[in-house]
Design a protein around this motif. Structure first.
Motif, short mmCIF file in Angstrom:
data_model
loop_
_atom_site.label_atom_id
_atom_site.label_comp_id
_atom_site.label_asym_id
_atom_site.label_seq_id
_atom_site.Cartn_x
_atom_site.Cartn_y
_atom_site.Cartn_z
N PRO A 9 -67.62 -15.19 -5.44
CA PRO A 9 -66.23 -15.09 -5.87
C PRO A 9 -65.30 -15.01 -4.67
O PRO A 9 -65.69 -14.52 -3.61
N ASP A 10 -64.11 -15.54 -4.82
CA ASP A 10 -63.11 -15.46 -3.76
C ASP A 10 -62.51 -14.06 -3.70
O ASP A 10 -62.52 -13.31 -4.70
N TYR A 11 -61.97 -13.72 -2.54
CA TYR A 11 -61.14 -12.52 -2.46
C TYR A 11 -59.97 -12.70 -3.43
O TYR A 11 -59.62 -13.83 -3.80
N THR A 12 -59.35 -11.62 -3.82
CA THR A 12 -58.29 -11.70 -4.83
C THR A 12 -56.90 -11.34 -4.29
O THR A 12 -55.96 -11.24 -5.06
N ASP A 13 -56.78 -11.19 -2.97
CA ASP A 13 -55.46 -10.90 -2.40
C ASP A 13 -54.54 -12.11 -2.56
O ASP A 13 -54.99 -13.21 -2.86
N ILE A 17 -56.01 -17.86 -2.11
CA ILE A 17 -56.03 -19.28 -2.49
C ILE A 17 -55.56 -20.15 -1.33
O ILE A 17 -56.09 -21.25 -1.12
N GLN A 18 -54.61 -19.67 -0.56
CA GLN A 18 -54.14 -20.44 0.60
C GLN A 18 -55.23 -20.59 1.65
O GLN A 18 -55.41 -21.66 2.23
N ARG A 19 -55.99 -19.50 1.89
CA ARG A 19 -57.11 -19.59 2.84
C ARG A 19 -58.14 -20.62 2.36
O ARG A 19 -58.68 -21.39 3.14
N ARG A 20 -58.38 -20.64 1.05
CA ARG A 20 -59.32 -21.61 0.48
C ARG A 20 -58.82 -23.02 0.71
O ARG A 20 -59.56 -23.90 1.16
N LEU A 21 -57.57 -23.26 0.42
CA LEU A 21 -57.03 -24.62 0.53
C LEU A 21 -57.01 -25.12 1.97
O LEU A 21 -57.23 -26.31 2.22
N VAL A 22 -56.77 -24.23 2.93
CA VAL A 22 -56.72 -24.62 4.34
C VAL A 22 -58.07 -25.18 4.81
O VAL A 22 -58.11 -26.14 5.56
N VAL A 23 -59.17 -24.58 4.35
CA VAL A 23 -60.50 -25.00 4.83
C VAL A 23 -61.29 -25.80 3.79
O VAL A 23 -62.43 -26.16 4.03
N ARG A 24 -60.67 -26.10 2.67
CA ARG A 24 -61.38 -26.75 1.57
C ARG A 24 -62.01 -28.08 1.97
O ARG A 24 -63.17 -28.34 1.66
N GLN A 25 -61.26 -28.94 2.65
CA GLN A 25 -61.81 -30.25 3.00
C GLN A 25 -63.01 -30.12 3.93
O GLN A 25 -64.00 -30.83 3.77
N GLY A 41 -70.03 -26.04 -7.07
CA GLY A 41 -68.66 -26.31 -7.45
C GLY A 41 -67.84 -25.05 -7.52
O GLY A 41 -68.34 -23.95 -7.28
N ALA A 42 -66.58 -25.23 -7.86
CA ALA A 42 -65.64 -24.11 -7.96
C ALA A 42 -65.70 -23.48 -9.34
O ALA A 42 -65.83 -24.18 -10.35
N MET A 43 -65.61 -22.15 -9.36
CA MET A 43 -65.44 -21.43 -10.61
C MET A 43 -63.94 -21.38 -10.89
O MET A 43 -63.14 -21.27 -9.95
N LEU A 44 -63.58 -21.50 -12.16
CA LEU A 44 -62.17 -21.56 -12.54
C LEU A 44 -61.78 -20.37 -13.41
O LEU A 44 -62.61 -19.80 -14.11
N SER A 45 -60.51 -20.03 -13.36
CA SER A 45 -59.96 -18.99 -14.21
C SER A 45 -58.59 -19.45 -14.69
O SER A 45 -57.91 -20.17 -13.97
N LYS A 57 -55.57 -24.46 -13.88
CA LYS A 57 -56.95 -24.17 -13.55
C LYS A 57 -56.99 -23.65 -12.11
O LYS A 57 -56.85 -24.39 -11.17
N LYS A 58 -57.15 -22.35 -11.97
CA LYS A 58 -57.12 -21.70 -10.66
C LYS A 58 -58.55 -21.51 -10.16
O LYS A 58 -59.40 -20.96 -10.87
N MET A 59 -58.83 -21.96 -8.93
CA MET A 59 -60.15 -21.74 -8.33
C MET A 59 -60.27 -20.28 -7.94
O MET A 59 -59.39 -19.74 -7.27
#
Length: 105
Positions: A9-13, A17-25, A41-45, A57-59
């Motif tokens: 699971p991702d951190y929730t701060d 989501i921004q940290r995820r998007l920066v390194v996603r590629q 794959g990504a889990m969604l909420s 759909k939020k990763m």
């Protein structure tokens, strides 16, 4: 060779989501080249978003099944991922477990 399930699971701060998007590629590029990853794959909420086409759909994390010789190898693989080193995955909540399936992957 043993299989392992990874629940990360991702951190929730607010910046998670921004940290995820920066390194996603970089994460996707490395994953595409890694033969140990059998499925991922990504889990969604929220879960309801899957039943509502227009819902956002939020990763919120990642799930994988990987093939590694040992638990230590699986752990090293996860801890070298840019989502781990980039503080996307919650290090306290990430779970690596042996996984068995009757179906070949």
């Amino acid at each position: 060779m043993p299989l392992f399930s990874i629940y990360a699971p991702d951190y929730t701060d607010d910046e998670a989501i921004q940290r995820r998007l920066v390194v996603r590629q970089a994460h996707l590029d490395a994953a595409a080249k890694n033969p140990a990853i059998k499925v991922g794959g990504a889990m969604l909420s929220p879960n309801e978003a899957l039943d509502t086409p227009d819902a956002e759909k939020k990763m919120i994390g990642s799930f994988m099944v990987i093939e590694c010789p040992t638990y230590e190898d699986a752990k090293k693989m996860i801890e070298s991922d840019v989502y781990w080193t980039g503080n996307v995955w919650d290090k306290e909540k990430t779970v690596i477990r042996p996984f068995v399936t009757p179906r070949p992957l």
